[in-house]
Design an enzyme around this catalytic site. Structure first.
Site, mmCIF file in Angstrom:
data_model
loop_
_atom_site.group_PDB
_atom_site.id
_atom_site.type_symbol
_atom_site.label_atom_id
_atom_site.label_comp_id
_atom_site.label_asym_id
_atom_site.label_seq_id
_atom_site.Cartn_x
_atom_site.Cartn_y
_atom_site.Cartn_z
ATOM 1 N N GLY A 255 -4.776 3.815 8.257
ATOM 2 C CA GLY A 255 -5.754 4.310 8.986
ATOM 3 C C GLY A 255 -5.416 5.970 8.722
ATOM 4 O O GLY A 255 -6.329 7.127 8.860
ATOM 5 N N ASP A 256 -4.693 6.328 9.594
ATOM 6 C CA ASP A 256 -3.701 7.934 9.610
ATOM 7 C C ASP A 256 -4.098 8.396 7.848
ATOM 8 O O ASP A 256 -4.672 9.717 7.665
ATOM 9 C CB ASP A 256 -2.428 7.832 9.501
ATOM 10 C CG ASP A 256 -2.025 7.552 11.139
ATOM 11 O OD1 ASP A 256 -2.775 7.568 11.507
ATOM 12 O OD2 ASP A 256 -0.976 7.149 11.677
#
Length: 310
Positions: A255-256
């Site tokens: 997600g990062d």
């Protein structure tokens, strides 16, 4: 310049086992440590993509060396402020047989208000119009939930792009600063809007997006895991982005990496389709590797990502 802010980094201790049962003595085959923190992950991906990025935030003096070793070895520009004590440690127990992961995350040490003021002053002194600021992750123990709102206001005063990837009360308050982009999933949206977490139709989700906009959100990148993502653009356009194809190795940091890929598209002035492709490609490439993806791993996937306007 892109600035990433990590207020609550962590050392992630990964434990790999072929069986894990609560309440019993368990044995593991392998363990290792990686530096963690959403903003740090974002900065490493951006650095891998050769973007001009500066990683800033807070680190404990007692165990800062693993972080500095990574920054130095990967040549990531950084300017962290140091507090007395240790940066928290998170434990990730990976049950390889059951394909399950259990996380035990630390809360971290209380932070002196002076450190936060020093960080805010650094931003006020260094930000230039057109820069990108990415604030990501949880906040340390005892820090005011208004901190991301205050950073957002600094960004507004400096006329920079503010991307925010957090949750809970600090997200609710930060929306008042009207961040350029947030990247929630459905569960996080339900938490913000105090709605039950369940499966919602697209029309119901769209109504929730409208509510987020009333709170201050501008562009919303809705993460849907294996179903890709939906981008609700400030001008009313909606885009569906697919996912990359590959073998899942480690979902931590994907997600990062998506945030980093999207920010890279903004940094390079790419159109929204290509920007979303970079976001999905970076997220997928990291999921297919042991830690965080390289430039080649990301760019090999970019053209495989399907993006359609709804």
């Amino acid at each position: 310049m892109i600035y990433t802010i990590t207020l609550n980094p962590a050392l992630d201790h990964i434990i790999e086992t072929n069986g894990f049962n609560i309440g019993e003595t368990n044995y593991y085959q392998k363990d290792y440590e990686v530096v963690g923190g959403k903003g740090i992950n974002v900065s490493i991906i951006l650095n891998n993509l050769n973007a001009d990025v500066m990683s800033i935030g807070l680190l404990g003096k007692d165990n800062m060396h693993p972080f500095m070793d990574v920054f130095n070895s990967m040549k990531v520009q950084n300017n962290f402020l140091h507090f007395e004590g240790k940066t928290r440690t998170n434990f990730k127990i990976k049950n390889l047989t059951a394909k399950q992961e259990t996380e035990i995350n630390g809360l971290g040490c209380p932070i002196d208000e002076k450190l936060l003021n020093d960080l805010k002053q650094y931003l006020k002194s260094n930000l230039k119009e057109g820069d990108i600021v990415i604030a990501a992750g949880s906040i340390p123990n005892g820090v005011s939930t208004s901190v991301y709102k205050e950073i957002g206001e600094i960004c507004n005063d400096s006329k920079v792009i503010y991307i925010l990837d957090t949750s809970k009360q600090q997200m609710v308050e930060a929306l008042e600063s009207k961040p350029f982009l947030i990247k929630p999933n459905i569960e996080e949206i339900c938490e913000i809007l105090k709605k039950p977490y369940k499966k919602y139709s697209f029309d119901e989700v769209f109504e929730m997006i409208k509510e987020l906009r009333k709170l201050g959100a501008r562009n919303i990148l809705l993460s849907k895991g294996k179903d890709g993502s939906i981008y609700f653009q400030e001008n009313g356009s909606i885009y569906q982005a697919g996912i990359a194809t590959g073998k899942l190795v480690n979902s931590v940091g994907s997600g990062d990496s998506m945030v980093a890929g999207f920010a890279y598209g903004l940094y390079k002035g790419l159109d929204i389709v290509n920007t979303l492709q970079y976001g999905a490609a970076a997220g997928g490439a990291t999921a297919f590797t042991r830690w965080l993806a390289s430039k080649n791993e990301i760019e090999n996937l970019v053209t495989t990502i399907k993006v359609t306007k709804k």
